[in-house]
Design an enzyme around this catalytic site. Structure first.
Site, short mmCIF file in Angstrom:
data_model
loop_
_atom_site.label_atom_id
_atom_site.label_comp_id
_atom_site.label_asym_id
_atom_site.label_seq_id
_atom_site.Cartn_x
_atom_site.Cartn_y
_atom_site.Cartn_z
N LYS A 209 61.47 -18.88 54.09
CA LYS A 209 60.41 -18.80 55.11
C LYS A 209 61.00 -18.13 56.34
CE LYS A 209 57.39 -21.58 58.03
NZ LYS A 209 56.74 -22.89 58.24
N LYS A 262 57.66 -16.63 52.04
CA LYS A 262 56.62 -16.63 53.08
C LYS A 262 57.11 -15.93 54.33
CE LYS A 262 54.44 -19.88 56.20
NZ LYS A 262 54.43 -21.21 56.70
C1 PBG Z 1 54.17 -25.33 59.63
C2 PBG Z 1 53.58 -24.18 58.90
C3 PBG Z 1 53.29 -22.91 59.39
C4 PBG Z 1 52.65 -22.23 58.37
C5 PBG Z 1 52.60 -23.07 57.28
N1 PBG Z 1 53.20 -24.27 57.62
C6 PBG Z 1 53.49 -22.34 60.75
C7 PBG Z 1 54.84 -22.25 61.30
O1 PBG Z 1 55.86 -22.39 60.62
O2 PBG Z 1 54.89 -22.06 62.52
C8 PBG Z 1 52.10 -20.84 58.47
C9 PBG Z 1 50.94 -20.55 57.60
C10 PBG Z 1 50.13 -19.39 58.01
O3 PBG Z 1 50.43 -18.67 58.98
O4 PBG Z 1 49.12 -19.16 57.34
N2 PBG Z 1 55.50 -25.56 59.42
ZN ZN Z 2 56.40 -26.99 60.97
#
Ligand code: PBG
Ligand code: ZN
Length: 338
Positions: A209, A262
């Site tokens: 991520k 992601k």
């Molecule tokens: C929270 C989380 C996020 C997303 C999924 N879980 C945001 C982040 O990490 O700030 C992003 C999903 C999206 O942008 O569609 N941890």
């Molecule tokens: Zn988070």
């Protein structure tokens, strides 16, 4: 033959002729190793603690925050069209946020109530739950903090595992930690095993991520923007191919059942790496909020046709090796795939 064509004739050999293989729409579909099917789609949905809510999210066209009482009306038509899995995100508005994210596993909070409700309403629907603390901490970070504002990894992992096990106990078919703390996959897997849920709950790791600028609409939707700083000390630097590969290998070794990359479209090489490093695991990718908003914005600006672009984007993810796609386009694809 005129001399120009004569020359052409001599330079063409049998292996130069490819178009015969894809001249027909059906034959074109055979050229992909795999094709998008409805079972590959997982739909991210936002559940809020106002039971009758149905609130449009301005930055995510067509998406809403849903209250528990609206889930039946919202999901029934989608299930009828072939929706097979959802991933839940809690959006608390009324709770008391604190430094450890206590509301995350509140038994009367939106996620746990939604798990139970959806299981009862749609027994065949597969329910994944995003596991993170940022929606529930007063500081908006994904873990617990030291006094100096840095992440305190060990208690973060412990707390995240606790939340994951609570969701599994409530009936989630899958828990998906998105926090990016080190070692949380092992801790969650052990927690599930101790709770005798090791064989009843899938562990999907947000393994690679990245610290992307494409989460903006989501943070709007979920109210999870950090109150200070950013997430760069736990989410990966966009250029970090090596770290992504190490995280994928670590999470498979720690017991992840599904690996996720992601965002998706700007990280197709990482998806391809994951397919090579974890060939025996299902491979998910998350077409995040910013990707969805960007495709909509481009279509609105006349850059391309929405549907064509949505398919092109997702086809590229499948080509890179993804077998499961988390996407806000799920309702559209259910329609388009008919
Ligand atoms: C929270 C989380 C996020 C997303 C999924 N879980 C945001 C982040 O990490 O700030 C992003 C999903 C999206 O942008 O569609 N941890
Ligand atoms: Zn988070």
């Amino acid at each position: 033959l005129p001399p120009a064509l004569k020359k052409y004739k001599h330079t063409m050999d049998i292996s130069s002729i490819l178009q015969g293989g894809y001249h027909h729409p059906l034959a074109r579909t055979w050229q992909g190793k795999r094709q998008l099917t409805k079972s590959m789609l997982m739909y991210p949905i936002f559940i809020t603690d106002e039971p009758d809510a149905s609130v449009e999210i301005a930055s995510l066209p067509g998406q809403r925050r849903w209250g528990i009482n609206k889930l039946e009306g919202f999901l029934a038509p989608l299930v009828r069209k072939g929706l097979q899995s959802v991933i839940l995100f809690g959006v608390p508005t009324k709770c008391e946020k604190d430094m450890r994210g206590s509301p995350a596993d509140d038994a009367s909070g939106p996620v746990i109530l939604a798990i139970k409700k959806i299981r009862q309403l749609f027994p065949t629907l597969y329910i994944a739950c995003d596991v993170c603390l940022c929606e529930y901490t007063d500081h908006g970070h994904c873990g617990l903090l030291n006094a100096d504002g840095s992440i305190d990894n060990a208690p973060s992992v412990e707390r995240i595992a606790q939340v994951a096990v609570s969701y599994a106990k409530a009936g989630a078919h899958c828990v998906a930690p998105s926090d990016m703390m080190d070692g949380r996959i092992k801790a969650i897997k052990n927690g599930l095993i101790e709770a005798k849920l090791g064989n009843k709950c899938t562990l999907m790791s947000y393994s690679a991520k990245f610290a992307s600028c494409m989460y903006g609409p989501f943070r709007d939707a979920a109210g999870s923007a950090p109150s200070f700083g950013d997430r760069k000390c736990y989410q990966l630097p966009p250029a970090a191919k090596g770290l992504a590969r190490r995280a994928i290998q670590r999470d498979t070794a720690e017991g992840a059942d599904i690996i996720m990359v992601k965002p998706a479209l700007p990280y197709l090489d990482v998806i391809a790496d994951a397919a090579e490093l974890a060939p025996d695991h299902p491979l998910a990718c998350y077409q995040v909020s910013g990707e969805f908003a960007m495709i909509h914005a481009g279509a609105k600006a006349g850059v391309y046709d929405l549907r064509t672009m949505a398919f092109e984007a997702v086809d590229s993810m499948i080509r890179a090796g993804a077998t499961l796609i988390l996407t806000y386009f799920t309702p559209d694809f259910l329609e388009w795939l008919d």
